[in-house]
Design an enzyme around this catalytic site. Structure first.
Site, PDB file in Angstrom:
ATOM      1  N   LYS A 169       0.833  -1.201   0.000  1.00  0.00           N
ATOM      2  CA  LYS A 169       0.000   0.000   0.000  1.00  0.00           C
ATOM      3  C   LYS A 169       0.870   1.255   0.000  1.00  0.00           C
ATOM      4  CE  LYS A 169      -3.304  -2.720  -0.207  1.00  0.00           C
ATOM      5  NZ  LYS A 169      -4.416  -3.240   0.545  1.00  0.00           N
TER       6      LYS A 169
HETATM    7  C1  LIG Z   1      -5.339  -4.375   0.926  1.00  0.00           C
HETATM    8  C2  LIG Z   1      -6.802  -4.200   1.031  1.00  0.00           C
HETATM    9  C3  LIG Z   1      -7.542  -4.685   2.120  1.00  0.00           C
HETATM   10  C4  LIG Z   1      -6.939  -5.594   3.165  1.00  0.00           C
HETATM   11  O1  LIG Z   1      -5.916  -5.041   3.909  1.00  0.00           O
HETATM   12  P1  LIG Z   1      -4.800  -6.014   4.568  1.00  0.00           P
HETATM   13  O2  LIG Z   1      -3.987  -5.076   5.374  1.00  0.00           O
HETATM   14  O3  LIG Z   1      -4.032  -6.623   3.440  1.00  0.00           O
HETATM   15  O4  LIG Z   1      -5.510  -7.012   5.397  1.00  0.00           O
HETATM   16  C5  LIG Z   1      -8.887  -4.390   2.191  1.00  0.00           C
HETATM   17  N1  LIG Z   1      -9.499  -3.671   1.235  1.00  0.00           N
HETATM   18  C6  LIG Z   1      -8.849  -3.209   0.152  1.00  0.00           C
HETATM   19  C7  LIG Z   1      -9.581  -2.390  -0.863  1.00  0.00           C
HETATM   20  C8  LIG Z   1      -7.478  -3.480   0.007  1.00  0.00           C
HETATM   21  O5  LIG Z   1      -6.845  -3.051  -1.097  1.00  0.00           O
END
Ligand SMILES: *Cc1c(COP(=O)(O)O)cnc(C)c1O
Length: 394
Positions: free
Chosen positions: A202
């Protein structure tokens, strides 16, 4: 001890990879690693590794300041943060979600024994359409989760109005949108709560991690209890809870990356402008426009291959791969086409024409600190050649 990075298999039709290191979508942004090691040494000296330690508390304060929100409650990851936010806001029954999102948005609902109900997106913005959400409302509707997809704000006006009309909670999955804004206001305080992911890929990462942010003090108290088994003292448990605590080492990574975040966002916006100029001359491939570049973290470079293009989206992904560019088909084929939803809702497609079309057309291209002008030009050339144009490379 040295640990080598695994080597990716050389692609068989890779005639001219332009780099030995593949260009990935979501290659982690990492700040000052020396400073990180110093913070890590402090963790070992204090022997406080977890349980709401000083670095977790400091990162919460810094994120609250950065986003202009009253409460940031850090969590172990974005998915468990979503689950806790869903329970803490009192969602029940059917929860309306987009299908065009990472599958965790729907999984969090289903994991809790609630029913995700998929609603279609606006084909221009790729985010949940408030009108489509309204069409999926029943007497059992007990929550809406909008997603600020690609670092761009969801229709918080339309979705918020629908939720207040129905008197149900609304949360926003802001996993893509740390540090992005909607009409001059940082994402973080919209709806009842907003949920971030700080996963390695992210825009802003803590290795793994997440957060729920809110301006509601009672909700913040509940979130804090719920992430730590419901403990409010050494021997006192006053609420149902789980274990969603962020560790100190993850918070250290967050503190370090937060220091470099302005540099990360500047690079993404620069890259986006370069992509814009390269794609302005490429037919059949439309770069998803970012309405206000100053308001987006620009972490996702999204291109839609037009239906009349002489090559399919999958052909383009293969051609990019041959050039060592690991582009991604996000979010194909849509959460409703993945299990268990595919079996549970075999006819969900009927409600999701825009999701289907967009998911078939999109390719996400690399950006971030490991991508610059040369890479973007070469990626443009792959598209030019795929569509039978001469390209700039000889
Ligand atoms: C990455 C993501 C998640 C989940 O987050 P994690 O930290 O990987 O558990 C949820 N929603 C969206 C839209 C994402 O891109």
């Amino acid at each position: 001890m040295t640990i080598e990075a695994p080597r990716l298999p050389q692609d068989i039709w890779s005639t001219e990879p332009f780099s030995d290191t593949p260009l990935h979508v979501g290659r982690p942004n990492v700040g000052d690693t020396e400073a990180f090691l110093e913070l890590a040494q402090g963790i070992f000296d204090r022997r406080i590794l977890s349980n709401n330690g000083p670095l977790v508390r400091e990162l919460e304060r810094q994120i609250e300041r950065r986003l202009g929100v009253d409460h940031c409650v850090l969590m172990a990851n974005g998915t468990v943060a979503l689950e806790i936010a869903i329970v803490a806001t009192g969602m029940r029954g059917e929860v309306i979600v987009p299908s065009y999102t990472f599958v965790a948005t729907a999984h969090a609902v289903r994991w809790l024994g609630l029913t995700p109900v998929f609603a279609d997106i606006d084909p221009e913005t790729h985010t949940l359409s408030a009108d489509a959400a309204r069409r999926r409302v029943t007497r059992a509707t007990g929550g809406i989760i909008g997603v600020h997809l690609w670092g761009q704000g969801a229709d918080v006006g339309g979705i918020g109005a629908l939720a207040s009309e129905l008197n149900i909670p609304v949360i926003y999955d802001a996993a893509h949108s740390f540090d992005s804004m909607i009409s001059g206001k940082k994402i973080g305080a919209f709806g009842n709560a907003e949920v971030f992911s700080f996963h390695a890929t992210k825009f802003f990462n803590t290795f793994e991690g997440g957060a729920v942010t809110t301006n509601d003090p009672q909700l913040a108290d509940r979130l804090r209890l719920m992430r730590n088994f419901g403990f409010d003292g050494e021997d006192s448990v006053i609420h149902l809870g789980t274990n969603a605590k962020m560790t100190e080492i993850c918070a250290a990574m967050g503190l370090i990356n937060l220091q470099s975040i302005d540099a990360f966002v500047m690079r993404n916006r620069e890259n986006y402008r370069l992509y814009e100029s390269v794609f302005s001359t490429i037919p059949f491939a439309k770069l998803l426009s970012i309405a206000e570049l100053d308001e987006s973290n620009a972490q996702y470079v999204v291109v839609e291959i037009q239906p009349e293009a002489p090559r399919t989206r999958d052909d383009i992904v293969t051609a990019l791969r041959a050039a060592n560019v690991l582009a991604r088909r996000y979010f194909w084929p849509g959460a409703h086409q993945m299990e268990p939803y595919r079996s549970l809702y075999p006819t969900a497609d009927q409600h999701l024409p825009n999701t289907r079309e967009v998911a078939d057309r999109v390719v996400v291209l690399p950006t971030g600190t490991s991508v610059g002008a040369a890479e973007i030009q070469l990626i443009g050339d792959v598209f030019q050649r795929a569509f039978g144009m001469p390209g700039n490379r000889t």
